[in-house]
Design a protein around this motif. Sequence first.
Motif, PDB file in Angstrom:
ATOM      1  N   ALA A 183       0.815  -1.214   0.000  1.00 16.00           N
ATOM      2  CA  ALA A 183       0.000   0.000   0.000  1.00 16.00           C
ATOM      3  C   ALA A 183       0.854   1.272   0.000  1.00 16.00           C
ATOM      4  O   ALA A 183       0.334   2.367  -0.179  1.00 16.00           O
ATOM      5  CB  ALA A 183      -0.935   0.008   1.207  1.00 16.00           C
ATOM      6  N   TRP A 184       2.134   1.116   0.194  1.00 16.39           N
ATOM      7  CA  TRP A 184       3.020   2.274   0.267  1.00 16.39           C
ATOM      8  C   TRP A 184       3.546   2.623  -1.124  1.00 16.39           C
ATOM      9  O   TRP A 184       4.170   1.803  -1.788  1.00 16.39           O
ATOM     10  CB  TRP A 184       4.213   1.985   1.172  1.00 16.39           C
ATOM     11  N   GLN A 242      11.582   5.924   6.229  1.00 16.61           N
ATOM     12  CA  GLN A 242      11.553   5.212   4.958  1.00 16.61           C
ATOM     13  C   GLN A 242      11.390   6.183   3.786  1.00 16.61           C
ATOM     14  O   GLN A 242      12.009   6.014   2.731  1.00 16.61           O
ATOM     15  CB  GLN A 242      10.415   4.192   4.957  1.00 16.61           C
ATOM     16  N   LEU A 243      10.559   7.209   3.966  1.00 18.46           N
ATOM     17  CA  LEU A 243      10.378   8.204   2.906  1.00 18.46           C
ATOM     18  C   LEU A 243      11.684   8.939   2.629  1.00 18.46           C
ATOM     19  O   LEU A 243      12.065   9.136   1.465  1.00 18.46           O
ATOM     20  CB  LEU A 243       9.297   9.199   3.289  1.00 18.46           C
ATOM     21  N   ALA A 246      -0.189  14.610   2.078  1.00 12.71           N
ATOM     22  CA  ALA A 246      -0.846  13.361   2.472  1.00 12.71           C
ATOM     23  C   ALA A 246      -2.346  13.644   2.482  1.00 12.71           C
ATOM     24  O   ALA A 246      -2.788  14.650   3.042  1.00 12.71           O
ATOM     25  CB  ALA A 246      -0.372  12.892   3.837  1.00 12.71           C
ATOM     26  N   ARG A 247      -3.104  12.804   1.822  1.00 10.12           N
ATOM     27  CA  ARG A 247      -4.552  12.995   1.695  1.00 10.12           C
ATOM     28  C   ARG A 247      -4.886  14.334   1.040  1.00 10.12           C
ATOM     29  O   ARG A 247      -5.906  14.948   1.309  1.00 10.12           O
ATOM     30  CB  ARG A 247      -5.240  12.878   3.046  1.00 10.12           C
ATOM     31  N   GLU A 275       3.286  13.187  -3.055  1.00 11.61           N
ATOM     32  CA  GLU A 275       2.120  12.718  -2.319  1.00 11.61           C
ATOM     33  C   GLU A 275       2.484  11.382  -1.676  1.00 11.61           C
ATOM     34  O   GLU A 275       2.897  10.447  -2.366  1.00 11.61           O
ATOM     35  CB  GLU A 275       0.944  12.529  -3.269  1.00 11.61           C
ATOM     36  N   ALA A 276       2.381  11.318  -0.342  1.00 14.17           N
ATOM     37  CA  ALA A 276       2.718  10.090   0.386  1.00 14.17           C
ATOM     38  C   ALA A 276       1.633   9.826   1.420  1.00 14.17           C
ATOM     39  O   ALA A 276       1.781  10.134   2.610  1.00 14.17           O
ATOM     40  CB  ALA A 276       4.085  10.217   1.042  1.00 14.17           C
ATOM     41  N   ASP A 277       0.531   9.240   0.981  1.00 11.43           N
ATOM     42  CA  ASP A 277      -0.621   9.039   1.868  1.00 11.43           C
ATOM     43  C   ASP A 277      -0.316   8.096   3.033  1.00 11.43           C
ATOM     44  O   ASP A 277      -0.977   8.163   4.078  1.00 11.43           O
ATOM     45  CB  ASP A 277      -1.806   8.486   1.073  1.00 11.43           C
TER      46      ASP A 277
END
Length: 656
Positions: A257-258, A345-346, A288-289, A316-318
Amino acid sequence: MTRTQATPTFEMTVDLNVLEHLGINLYSNIAAVLTEAVANAWDADASSVQIRVDPNSEWIEIEDDGIGMSVDDLNGKYLRVGYRRRDEDAEHGRRTAKGRPAMGRKGLGKLSLFSIANVIEVQSSKNGDTHGFRMSVPGIHEAVQEKRPYHPEPLASETLTVTRGTKIVLHEIKRQRLGKGVSALRKRLARRFSIIGQANGFEIKIDGQPITAADRGDLPKVQFLWTFEGHEPEANTISHVMERESLSARFDAWDSAWRVSGWLGTARKPKDLDDDEAGNLNGIVVFARGRLFHENVLDRLNDGRLYTKYLTGQIEADFLDADDQPDIATSDRQRVQEDDERYIQLISFLGSQLNKLEKRRNEWRRKHEVEKAKETSPALAEWLETLPEGYRKSAETLIAKLSALPVDDEDDRKLMYRHGILAFERMKLRGSAEEFVTSVESADRLLAVLADRDSLEASLYRDIVKSRLDAIRDFQTIIDEDAKERVLQKYLFDHLWLLDPAWERATGSPIMESRLTTEGVLIEDMTEKERLGRVDIAYRTNAGKHVIVELKKVGRKMGLLELVEQGQTYVDKLMKILREQNQTSPDIEVIFVLGKAVDEEASNPDRLKSSMASISPGSRIVHYGTLIRGAQEAYSRARRSTSSKRSWTGFEVAEV
């Protein structure tokens, strides 16, 4: 305490003083504050948010067409500090009725309005019922001092105007936090949301004008673009981009999902990212979102390399704001808790992608900036062409770096090119050209290298003179030792400046040499060469002039008529070839390099002069011994006085 005493009761209370920290003093700019109001409108399933700003900055109004709030909603959700929608609203806490992922999480955002206004009016309409109230900072302070609950003042029914959704009006604006006006506010809000536009059914207007993605102002500044897999910008927004490449959207080891979306880009110059209204665009914002989650993740990367000064982008990193994971946003929602594994991790992922980006950017910059520089400066292009392949790539990297330094005046840039070339040639002679190119990371560092231009030029020419004198001594040794003809030939044609110092840039022409060989001018057969007493003949071009150089064996005695006949044959055949190339009046010189003098040099110099002129203007005889003495004298003088450097060397960069 005795056994008969009752167990004490403890109670935790929250003082209204918390508002000082969570609202009044938490946010520092109007864009951050309005972001919270817009996010609430999104969560209310609004399709439009209207922001109106009084021209005299007396009030600001935010109105949406969302689902609105009842009295119970106003008390239980809006006025309740810390209401956690995602956890407490089982039906639409995480996904709205329209299926939107909810942006709100902490229940603190509404307090941000106190950061820019002392009085706030809220009115909302739901299911046909409209209600409203007024809050004020003085009223809250009074309740704090009296240690009692704060009760906002209800608005009279006749003052309520909203018929759908919610309207918030801010009064008694704190002018020092308004920023630089409506235009700046439009740009800053545009950079705080990625869900603006028809695709998401969400519109934000300021004074009646919709905010668009174009208002972000970053993508138009991009020269080179990298998009993460699956992200496709609108074609009309990237038509100016010169190069583009795709990047992976995730690490293979990540949870399925990432993934990230968005783009990264580099501008042509750092100053292109300066925007007085939108703020400095040199950074990577994280969403995010659909809303801003981190203002500039680039700061966290701790990457001091030069290329970062040209970077901009939106990611974008939800997965940073997943419903089933702890909230890692800070209270003002501008930054994140940096020890969270998702954020770590990002950062790791971005670092790996930026390493690829830098390498590709350097290749693209060298390609495009060098071509641009060559177009504006033919002399620079000519200099690059004279460099051996091993040095040319480093020189092109240097030009690309110089072109990117913040210099506004193009004449100043040409001057910088000129000094850079001088320094490069200086370092090239010392074998450290690559080290010099690597060091040019900023204008300050370049200026440090070029701090004393006169000393730099003098040392450059001293090195050139020294290398030339060494070469002359080597040439003398070759002749004295009666070296093999091929060695003599190669040495002289590798050092044509021995014939004329102005021939620094003389170059060969393989195609022309091939044609001359076909015509029988250039002879490859050694037997025929020996019959003619010839070492070799070679063809060179120099600044539009065509030069044929004929070498004879050091011990060979030549007759004048024999030389004239050979020279005229060369000229006639070369003229034939050049006319086929539409060169009707070419400038041709024939130079004979001899070891022994022809008789007419002593007995009839006038005849010698006219005979050479009959071959072509400028044709002449040069002797090995005279050539060496002349070169030694010229370069010895130059060594004594570098002030005459322009007269003794062809290395000229004054017109770059």
